[in-house]
Structure formats: structure tokens, C-alpha cells
Scaffold this motif. Structure first.
Motif, PDB file in Angstrom:
ATOM      1  N   GLY A 271       0.796  -1.222   0.000  1.00 57.12           N
ATOM      2  CA  GLY A 271       0.000   0.000   0.000  1.00 57.12           C
ATOM      3  C   GLY A 271       0.825   1.266   0.000  1.00 57.12           C
ATOM      4  N   LEU A 272       0.137   2.367  -0.323  1.00 54.87           N
ATOM      5  CA  LEU A 272       0.706   3.701  -0.197  1.00 54.87           C
ATOM      6  C   LEU A 272       0.418   4.213   1.203  1.00 54.87           C
ATOM      7  N   GLN A 273       1.371   4.862   1.822  1.00 57.52           N
ATOM      8  CA  GLN A 273       1.149   5.441   3.148  1.00 57.52           C
ATOM      9  C   GLN A 273       0.855   6.932   2.992  1.00 57.52           C
ATOM     10  N   THR A 274      -0.158   7.417   3.705  1.00 65.27           N
ATOM     11  CA  THR A 274      -0.531   8.819   3.644  1.00 65.27           C
ATOM     12  C   THR A 274      -0.930   9.319   5.025  1.00 65.27           C
ATOM     13  N   ASP A 275      -0.704  10.613   5.273  1.00 65.65           N
ATOM     14  CA  ASP A 275      -1.166  11.204   6.530  1.00 65.65           C
ATOM     15  C   ASP A 275      -2.527  11.870   6.344  1.00 65.65           C
ATOM     16  N   THR A 276      -3.120  11.707   5.161  1.00 67.87           N
ATOM     17  CA  THR A 276      -4.466  12.233   4.929  1.00 67.87           C
ATOM     18  C   THR A 276      -5.440  11.543   5.872  1.00 67.87           C
ATOM     19  N   PRO A 277      -6.205  12.311   6.678  1.00 67.78           N
ATOM     20  CA  PRO A 277      -7.124  11.664   7.623  1.00 67.78           C
ATOM     21  C   PRO A 277      -8.163  10.802   6.908  1.00 67.78           C
ATOM     22  N   ILE A 278      -8.173   9.513   7.230  1.00 68.46           N
ATOM     23  CA  ILE A 278      -9.218   8.610   6.764  1.00 68.46           C
ATOM     24  C   ILE A 278      -9.772   7.894   7.984  1.00 68.46           C
ATOM     25  N   ASN A 279     -11.065   7.676   7.984  1.00 66.70           N
ATOM     26  CA  ASN A 279     -11.764   7.162   9.160  1.00 66.70           C
ATOM     27  C   ASN A 279     -12.790   6.121   8.738  1.00 66.70           C
ATOM     28  N   SER A 299      -7.947   2.194   2.252  1.00 70.84           N
ATOM     29  CA  SER A 299      -8.245   0.853   2.740  1.00 70.84           C
ATOM     30  C   SER A 299      -8.117   0.694   4.247  1.00 70.84           C
ATOM     31  N   ALA A 300      -7.090   1.278   4.866  1.00 73.41           N
ATOM     32  CA  ALA A 300      -6.844   1.006   6.284  1.00 73.41           C
ATOM     33  C   ALA A 300      -6.114   2.162   6.923  1.00 73.41           C
ATOM     34  N   VAL A 301      -6.133   2.187   8.245  1.00 70.89           N
ATOM     35  CA  VAL A 301      -5.400   3.184   9.011  1.00 70.89           C
ATOM     36  C   VAL A 301      -4.775   2.508  10.210  1.00 70.89           C
ATOM     37  N   ASP A 302      -3.603   2.971  10.603  1.00 67.23           N
ATOM     38  CA  ASP A 302      -2.920   2.411  11.762  1.00 67.23           C
ATOM     39  C   ASP A 302      -3.523   3.005  13.027  1.00 67.23           C
ATOM     40  N   THR A 303      -4.053   2.150  13.873  1.00 61.13           N
ATOM     41  CA  THR A 303      -4.639   2.610  15.143  1.00 61.13           C
ATOM     42  C   THR A 303      -3.731   2.319  16.321  1.00 61.13           C
ATOM     43  N   GLY A 304      -2.497   1.922  16.077  1.00 55.92           N
ATOM     44  CA  GLY A 304      -1.608   1.601  17.186  1.00 55.92           C
ATOM     45  C   GLY A 304      -2.189   0.473  18.000  1.00 55.92           C
ATOM     46  N   GLN A 305      -2.297   0.688  19.281  1.00 61.17           N
ATOM     47  CA  GLN A 305      -2.877  -0.314  20.173  1.00 61.17           C
ATOM     48  C   GLN A 305      -4.253   0.112  20.662  1.00 61.17           C
ATOM     49  N   ALA A 306      -4.917   0.978  19.870  1.00 60.57           N
ATOM     50  CA  ALA A 306      -6.203   1.509  20.312  1.00 60.57           C
ATOM     51  C   ALA A 306      -7.220   0.407  20.560  1.00 60.57           C
ATOM     52  N   SER A 307      -7.174  -0.653  19.761  1.00 64.88           N
ATOM     53  CA  SER A 307      -8.161  -1.723  19.907  1.00 64.88           C
ATOM     54  C   SER A 307      -7.987  -2.482  21.213  1.00 64.88           C
ATOM     55  N   SER A 308      -6.807  -2.393  21.824  1.00 68.48           N
ATOM     56  CA  SER A 308      -6.575  -3.080  23.098  1.00 68.48           C
ATOM     57  C   SER A 308      -6.395  -2.095  24.245  1.00 68.48           C
ATOM     58  N   GLY A 315      -2.225   9.821  11.551  1.00 69.62           N
ATOM     59  CA  GLY A 315      -1.464  10.138  10.358  1.00 69.62           C
ATOM     60  C   GLY A 315      -0.836   8.948   9.674  1.00 69.62           C
ATOM     61  N   LEU A 316      -1.380   7.742   9.900  1.00 72.20           N
ATOM     62  CA  LEU A 316      -0.843   6.543   9.276  1.00 72.20           C
ATOM     63  C   LEU A 316      -1.962   5.801   8.543  1.00 72.20           C
ATOM     64  N   GLY A 317      -2.311   6.313   7.371  1.00 66.15           N
ATOM     65  CA  GLY A 317      -3.331   5.684   6.559  1.00 66.15           C
ATOM     66  C   GLY A 317      -2.706   4.964   5.378  1.00 66.15           C
ATOM     67  N   SER A 462     -11.274  -7.440  13.087  1.00 67.50           N
ATOM     68  CA  SER A 462      -9.943  -8.004  12.912  1.00 67.50           C
ATOM     69  C   SER A 462      -8.920  -6.884  12.805  1.00 67.50           C
ATOM     70  N   PRO A 463      -8.267  -6.527  13.895  1.00 66.91           N
ATOM     71  CA  PRO A 463      -7.281  -5.449  13.809  1.00 66.91           C
ATOM     72  C   PRO A 463      -6.118  -5.846  12.922  1.00 66.91           C
ATOM     73  N   PHE A 464      -5.627  -4.907  12.150  1.00 67.42           N
ATOM     74  CA  PHE A 464      -4.531  -5.174  11.234  1.00 67.42           C
ATOM     75  C   PHE A 464      -3.210  -5.199  11.973  1.00 67.42           C
ATOM     76  N   GLY A 465      -3.137  -5.931  13.094  1.00 64.60           N
ATOM     77  CA  GLY A 465      -1.923  -5.918  13.875  1.00 64.60           C
ATOM     78  C   GLY A 465      -1.617  -4.485  14.268  1.00 64.60           C
ATOM     79  N   GLY A 466      -2.652  -3.739  14.656  1.00 66.58           N
ATOM     80  CA  GLY A 466      -2.531  -2.317  14.836  1.00 66.58           C
ATOM     81  C   GLY A 466      -3.162  -1.543  13.700  1.00 66.58           C
ATOM     82  N   LEU A 467      -3.622  -2.274  12.661  1.00 71.65           N
ATOM     83  CA  LEU A 467      -4.280  -1.650  11.527  1.00 71.65           C
ATOM     84  C   LEU A 467      -5.744  -2.077  11.505  1.00 71.65           C
ATOM     85  N   ASP A 468      -6.616  -1.121  11.271  1.00 68.54           N
ATOM     86  CA  ASP A 468      -8.032  -1.439  11.172  1.00 68.54           C
ATOM     87  C   ASP A 468      -8.534  -1.158   9.767  1.00 68.54           C
TER      88      ASP A 468
END
Length: 472
Positions: A271-279, A299-308, A315-317, A462-468
Motif C-alpha cells: 500500500g501507499l502510506q498517507t497522513d491524509t485523515p481517513i476514518n 483501505s486502512a489506518v494504523d490505530t496503534g494499540q487503540a483496539s486493546s 497520520g498513518l493511513g 480483525s485489527p490489522f496488527g494495529g491496523l483497522d
């Protein structure tokens, strides 16, 4: 003590300073008006009786009039300076200062507004405003109802008769008895059906029913993107239609991994990484350049450990490159299926880079499929792949993601290090397989075949290992 003659008003003085309407004389609470230059403390000269009369009075009147009385308050010089400064800043604010001292009734001034100049907002090609206008005309809202509830996402209109590109995880929950409802840019709603899906790329094409004359999106190219280039995302986060956000391309060719609930498998794509806000709700919507051309599918954004319960990452989309999405979408529209490239090796994330535990960084090959692309190129079990087509490889997930960047049948150079530590370059002609299951990588020591059926493809929980994935 001598009496100051200036303490008495001159009965022959009829200047406005002594009129009954003067605020200083009519109200004892106000001090006398300042007489400029009356205090030598500030360096002003003393009045010259023979000088020309100030403020336009005639010489005769000046000669017949005694000197003005000396006020018994601080010099007016600072007041003059303050009024001048305020006037320079506020554009005539000094005049308003006089009005503040006048308590007589007055009619409030009418408020006015100035229309914006057409040049105030840049709506020409190359601006965020232009990109947003173009992309919004070709972006649809998608709602999928199924046994697990309702999923919300976005879509990119590809054709005038309703073929629309979105993410596989947006429509994967439709199942038996489910339905898809699409809201078009004009606000009308229509039913839609799934034309085909490509799980390895998290892509799907749906067909909107009973429509014509839609505005297809203009597809750009992702292979020419530059880090730092401005981009715009359009979608429906939290059901807010046609929401526009902007940012930049943060990185190219990122490995995106999605873990299943057991943690034993991770789905992989590039994937391409962008800091464009996607939700949530942006999934499947366009990422466009400032010409309004689609360069990625959000497609996805990095949520860190937010799910846990951990810290939210911002800024990690991630978006699927349009060069890949275009090829897959064309195949799905033609016959409902798509193909993906196959290297013909297996491995896992937990395997050491090589048997001697050296510092070689790469993906260790667990096994090689007989008569596969890797075997034909000369790869052997135990080899460590360190680069593909010039891109460095750090682990087995990187290897699979880089393979998916290419097309079936394409020849690509790879760099390998064998068990003896010798490095060499080989040329591999990639194989082809039907994309009916997500490409996964095992996190366990047992090797996992590329393209094996995925039992934990990206779902709503299913968190993307920190990605949702968004859209669920």
C-alpha cells in the motif's frame, strides 16, 4: 500666592472649546481639552504671541484673544500619539474615540459585508478545492446489510452505467440474504450487486442497478507518485457524505499486514502510506492528486494499540495503489474474477533469516514449489531473499507484499543469499493464480503457502496488527 490669570475664563473668548455643548465644560467629570505644546517637559516650544494663529483662526482674532488657559492635567501629547497610532491601525479609529465620549443619542451604524473575491479561493487544477470538486462527482456511499449488521463504506464510480470499485472488506459481509445500497453524488439511492472480489488486494467491484450517465472517476498513475506530494481523500466517514480531507504521500510501497483473531495468520498487501485523515466509512473511497485523478483506494489506518486500550496512532493511513487497482478492476468487470502473481515459495515470519543466524536481513525460503516460478529461476529451500526488483526485503511479509506489486507473467530481478553466505541475482518470471483467497503469512514456525485459503480475512473486528480496515 499670586493668582494665575489663566484660571478665569475670558468673556470675549467665543471659541468652540467654551461652548455649552463641549463635553469637557458641560460635564465636570471630563478634563479640559489638551493644548498641544503647553508643557515644555516634552520638548514643545512655548506659545509665541506673535505667531500665526493655529487651526485656521485669523490673525486679528488671535491678537485680540488672550492665551488659552493652561489645563491642570497631564500633557495631551501621549493622547495625541495614542490616537494617531490607533488611527493607523484601525483606519480612522481616532474619530470613533471622540464618539465614545459623546453620550448623546445616535443611530447605530448599519453592518456591512464585503463579497469574497473570486480569486480568494483557488479552484483551478492543482488546488485542493479543484481536486475535491472533481473527486466528489465520482464518489459513492455504500451501505451493506448482512447477518452481522450493517457495514458502511465508500466507492469509486468507474463507468457511466454503474460499475463501482470499493474494498473487499466493505462488501464481504453481504452473504446470503444481504443487500447493498448505494447513494450517488446526486443523493439518489439504488440497489447494487457484487460483480467480483479480489481478496488478496482487498478490492471488489459492484454494479449499481438502473443508472446511467454517471460521472466516472479519472484514474491516474501511482508509479509516478512522490513522497511529500499533496493528495486528497473523499469518502463518508461516520456516514458524513462527501467528506474531504487532505494531506501528503508519506511513503511508497509499504507492507500492510492484517492479523486474524487467533494471531496465527496475517493477511498481506502492498500500500501507499498517507497522513491524509481517513476514518471508518472512508474504505473504498478515492485518494486523488491535485488534478482530481485517482491514485489510490483508501483501505486502512494504523490505530496503534487503540483496539486493546493503548495509544491511538494518527497520520498513518494506507491506500491500494491505483496501478494495481486498475488491473484488478478491469478483470473483475470482465469475468468476475482476478488473478494475482505467484512466486512459488513458502515461509513464515518466525523463521530465522538463515541457518547460521548471520546478520543477513531478508525472507528465508522454507520450501520451493516444484515447477513453480522460484524453482525455475533456481531458488532453493534455505535461501534468503534480500531484494525484489530493487526493493529491500526484511521479512516474509515484505516478500509477499512486493510480489503483489507486480503482474502475473512479469519478469523481475531478485537478490538471494544462499546458506553458504554467497549472494547472487536471479530473474524470476512470476506465475499466476486465481485470486479467490487472501494472501497470508504464518506467524508460526510451520511454513505457510502463498495464496492459501485465508480463514481470517480482514473483518470488522480483525485489527490489522494495529491496523483497522475501514468500512465495517
Amino acid at each position: 500666592m499670586h493668582e494665575n490669570p489663566n484660571d478665569h475664563q475670558n468673556p470675549h473668548d467665543h471659541s468652540p472649546a467654551h461652548a455649552d455643548g463641549d463635553p469637557y465644560r458641560s460635564n465636570p467629570a471630563y478634563a479640559a481639552p489638551p493644548v498641544y505644546g503647553s508643557f515644555p517637559t516634552y520638548g514643545a516650544p512655548q506659545p509665541d504671541p506673535g505667531a500665526t494663529a493655529p487651526f485656521g483662526t485669523t490673525p486679528a482674532a488671535t491678537a485680540a484673544t488672550p492665551p488659552a488657559p493652561t489645563p491642570r492635567h497631564r500633557s495631551g501629547t501621549p493622547v495625541l500619539v495614542a490616537v494617531l497610532a490607533a488611527g493607523l491601525i484601525g483606519g480612522g479609529l481616532g474619530a470613533g474615540g471622540v464618539a465614545l465620549l459623546d453620550h448623546r443619542d445616535s443611530t447605530p451604524a448599519a453592518l456591512t459585508s464585503v463579497p469574497s473575491s473570486p480569486r480568494t479561493v483557488d479552484a483551478s487544477p492543482g488546488s485542493v478545492t479543484y481536486a475535491a470538486k472533481v473527486a466528489s462527482k465520482s464518489t459513492a456511499d455504500i451501505a451493506v446489510s448482512g447477518a452481522q449488521g450493517t457495514a458502511v463504506g465508500s466507492g469509486i464510480i468507474l463507468t457511466a452505467d454503474g460499475y463501482t470499485l470499493t474494498n473487499n472488506h466493505v462488501v464481504s459481509g453481504v452473504g446470503d440474504g444481504g443487500r447493498i445500497q448505494v447513494t450517488l453524488p446526486d443523493g439518489s439511492t439504488h440497489a447494487a450487486t457484487v460483480t467480483g472480489v479480489a481478496p488478496s488486494y482487498d478490492l471488489a467491484v459492484i454494479k449499481v442497478s438502473g443508472v446511467s450517465n454517471l460521472t466516472p472517476a479519472t484514474l491516474g498513475q501511482s508509479n509516478g507518485l512522490q513522497v511529500g506530494q499533496q493528495v486528497v481523500a473523499v469518502g463518508s466517514p461516520e456516514n458524513l457524505s462527501n467528506t474531504v480531507t487532505s494531506g501528503i504521500i508519506s511513503a511508497l510501497s509499504r507492507t500492510v499486514t492484517a492479523g486474524d483473531e487467533s494471531g496465527s495468520q496475517v493477511a498481506v498487501y502492498n500500500g501507499l502510506q498517507t497522513d491524509t485523515p481517513i476514518n471508518p466509512g472512508n474504505s473504498g473511497g478515492p485518494l486523488v492528486n491535485l488534478q482530481g485523478q485517482v491514485v489510490g483506494v483508501n483501505s486502512a489506518v494504523d490505530t496503534g494499540q487503540a483496539s486493546s486500550g493503548g495509544v491511538q496512532a494518527f497520520g498513518l493511513g494506507f491506500s491500494i495503489p491505483v496501478d494495481t487497482a486498475k488491473r484488478v478492476a478491469e478483470q473483475l468487470m470482465q469475468d468476475g474474477t482476478a488473478t494475482k502473481p505467484v512466486l512459488g515459495v513458502s515461509g513464515s515470519l518466525s523463521q530465522a533469516t538463515n541457518a547460521s543466524q548471520t546478520s543477513v536481513n531478508g525472507a528465508r525460503v522454507g520450501s520451493v514449489s516444484a515447477d513453480g516460478a522460484a524453482a525455475r529461476a533456481g531458488l532453493r529451500a534455505g535461501d534468503v531473499i534480500t531484494a525484489i526488483d530493487g526493493s529491500p526485503i526484511s521479512n516474509y511479509a515484505d516478500l509477499m507484499a512486493q510480489v503483489l506489486r507486480h503482474q502475473p507473467g512479469q519478469q523481475i530481478p531478485i537478490t538471494v543469499t544462499d546458506t553458504s553466505g554467497k549472494s547472487e541475482k536471479l530473474t524470476v518470471t512470476l506465475g499466476s493464480a486465481k485470486d479467490d483467497a487472501t494472501t497470508t503469512v504464518s506467524t508460526q514456525s510451520a511454513p505457510s503457502q502463498q495464496g492459501s485459503p485465508d480463514q481470517g480475512s480482514p473483518q470488522q473486528d480483525s485489527p490489522f496488527g494495529g491496523l483497522d480496515p475501514f468500512g465495517q
